[in-house]
Design an enzyme around this catalytic site. Structure first.
Site, PDB file in Angstrom:
ATOM      1  CG  HIS A 175      -0.427   0.364   2.500  1.00 45.65           C
ATOM      2  ND1 HIS A 175      -0.250  -0.556   3.520  1.00 45.65           N
ATOM      3  CD2 HIS A 175      -0.012   1.545   3.007  1.00 45.65           C
ATOM      4  CE1 HIS A 175       0.250   0.057   4.575  1.00 45.65           C
ATOM      5  NE2 HIS A 175       0.400   1.330   4.296  1.00 45.65           N
TER       6      HIS A 175
ATOM      7  CB  SER B 112       2.962   1.760   6.285  1.00 45.87           C
ATOM      8  OG  SER B 112       1.719   2.056   6.833  1.00 45.87           O
ATOM      9  N   GLY B 113       5.009  -0.789   6.365  1.00 49.65           N
ATOM     10  CA  GLY B 113       6.042  -1.488   5.626  1.00 49.65           C
ATOM     11  C   GLY B 113       7.214  -1.944   6.466  1.00 49.65           C
TER      12      GLY B 113
ATOM     13  CG  ASP C  63      -0.363  -4.009   2.684  1.00 48.44           C
ATOM     14  OD1 ASP C  63       0.209  -3.597   1.658  1.00 48.44           O
ATOM     15  OD2 ASP C  63      -0.566  -3.296   3.687  1.00 48.44           O
TER      16      ASP C  63
END
Length: 320
Positions: free
Chosen positions: A90, A242-243, A141
């Site tokens: 994402h 994120s990530g 994701d």
């Protein structure tokens, strides 16, 4: 072994043949010399904001990278090899065909003061999982990122291991997350933006599924997700994390158990962090990333309920 004290003198013909053979062999010898052995994964070589987190120490998590968009921290990721990073899909929503907007900063403990030993490299291309639907909370994701050129390993830049097929995360296993995301909703990490770390226990998937229940046939927690954190809230990953990695340690080696994916708000009660499971997507990553290293364990149960058998080597909201 017998060695002649006085070897015979080679004539012109013999010397010419020997020289030719050496010239033919030299490219292979040179190529072998140019192929460095990658360092062991998941082994920090210690030198010398996550909500509710604390400062990490320099080189404590040498595989954590900052994915920069137009020169600003955007997401985090984890270094797998000298050419590949894994992160959340994402992070590239709407920009998948614009790799020129991104770069990867490695070896930077403090983003505001990355230091001369940090390295920044462009992104050649991004390969998201084909099942990912580009919707918030979608399964799969995960994306692997190909760097424009190989990086140089150092004590600040090292790869992390993937868990092999013997690793199973049990509830209450203590793992760690790290990132440069917001310290609270709407509150960015302050200068010099020191990498934050937070211990988070694995949460039973059935409990997490009930917490995020959306009605019959609308399960939010899919089979390739796992949850970690605190049901009381107060400590969690947030926007900008994120990530980044969910890391669990096995016999002194750090494994990438998950990728920070999504959650409702930051550090809210009964809304723990949701992570993409690397155990579920390990095979997919292996098919794309050459040279990724796997680790496991040989006996019984690991600490804090990490059940492992065998050994083999070989968050936030969606970003705009």
């Amino acid at each position: 072994m017998f060695v002649s004290r006085n070897p015979p003198v080679l004539g012109r013909g013999c010397l010419g043949i020997l020289t030719s053979l050496m010239l033919l062999a030299s490219p292979a010898i040179l190529n072998a010399a140019k192929t460095p052995v990658p360092p062991a994964c998941g082994k920090p070589q210690q030198l010398n904001r996550i909500v509710g987190g604390e400062d990490s120490t320099d080189a404590q998590w040498p595989w954590v990278v900052s994915i920069q968009k137009n020169g600003t921290h955007h997401c985090a990721g984890s270094l797998l090899t000298s050419r590949w990073v894994v992160t959340a899909a994402h992070c590239f929503k709407g920009t998948l065909n614009k790799p020129f907007q991104f770069s990867v900063l490695l070896g930077a403990w403090q983003l505001g003061n990355p230091g001369p030993r940090s390295q920044e490299v462009g992104i050649a291309w991004v390969h998201p999982h084909p099942v990912y639907s580009w919707k918030e909370g979608s399964r799969a994701d995960i994306a692997v990122v190909r760097l424009e050129h190989p990086i140089r390993f150092s004590e600040r830049i090292l790869p992390i291991c993937l868990p092999d097929s013997s690793v199973h995360l049990s509830p209450n296993t203590d793992c760690w997350i790290a990132g440069w995301g917001s310290v609270r909703d709407g509150v960015p990490l302050s200068y010099p933006q020191t990498l934050q770390k937070l211990k988070v226990p694995i949460i039973n998937s059935e409990i997490c599924g009930r917490l995020y229940w959306r009605g019959a046939g609308q399960e939010a927690i899919t089979e390739d997700m796992l949850c970690a954190g605190y049901l009381e809230g107060e400590r969690d990953a947030c926007l900008g994390d994120s990530g980044g990695p969910l890391m669990c340690q096995v016999e002194g080696t750090w494994l990438l158990a998950g990728i920070i994916s999504w959650g409702e708000g930051c550090a809210e009660r009964n809304r723990p962090g949701v992570y993409t499971s690397m155990i579920a997507h390990r095979s997919w990553v292996q098919r794309i990333v050459e040279g990724v290293q796997l680790r496991g364990h040989s006996y019984g149960s690991g600490p804090s309920g990490l059940r492992i058998r065998g050994y083999r080597a070989a968050r936030g909201t969606p970003a705009a």
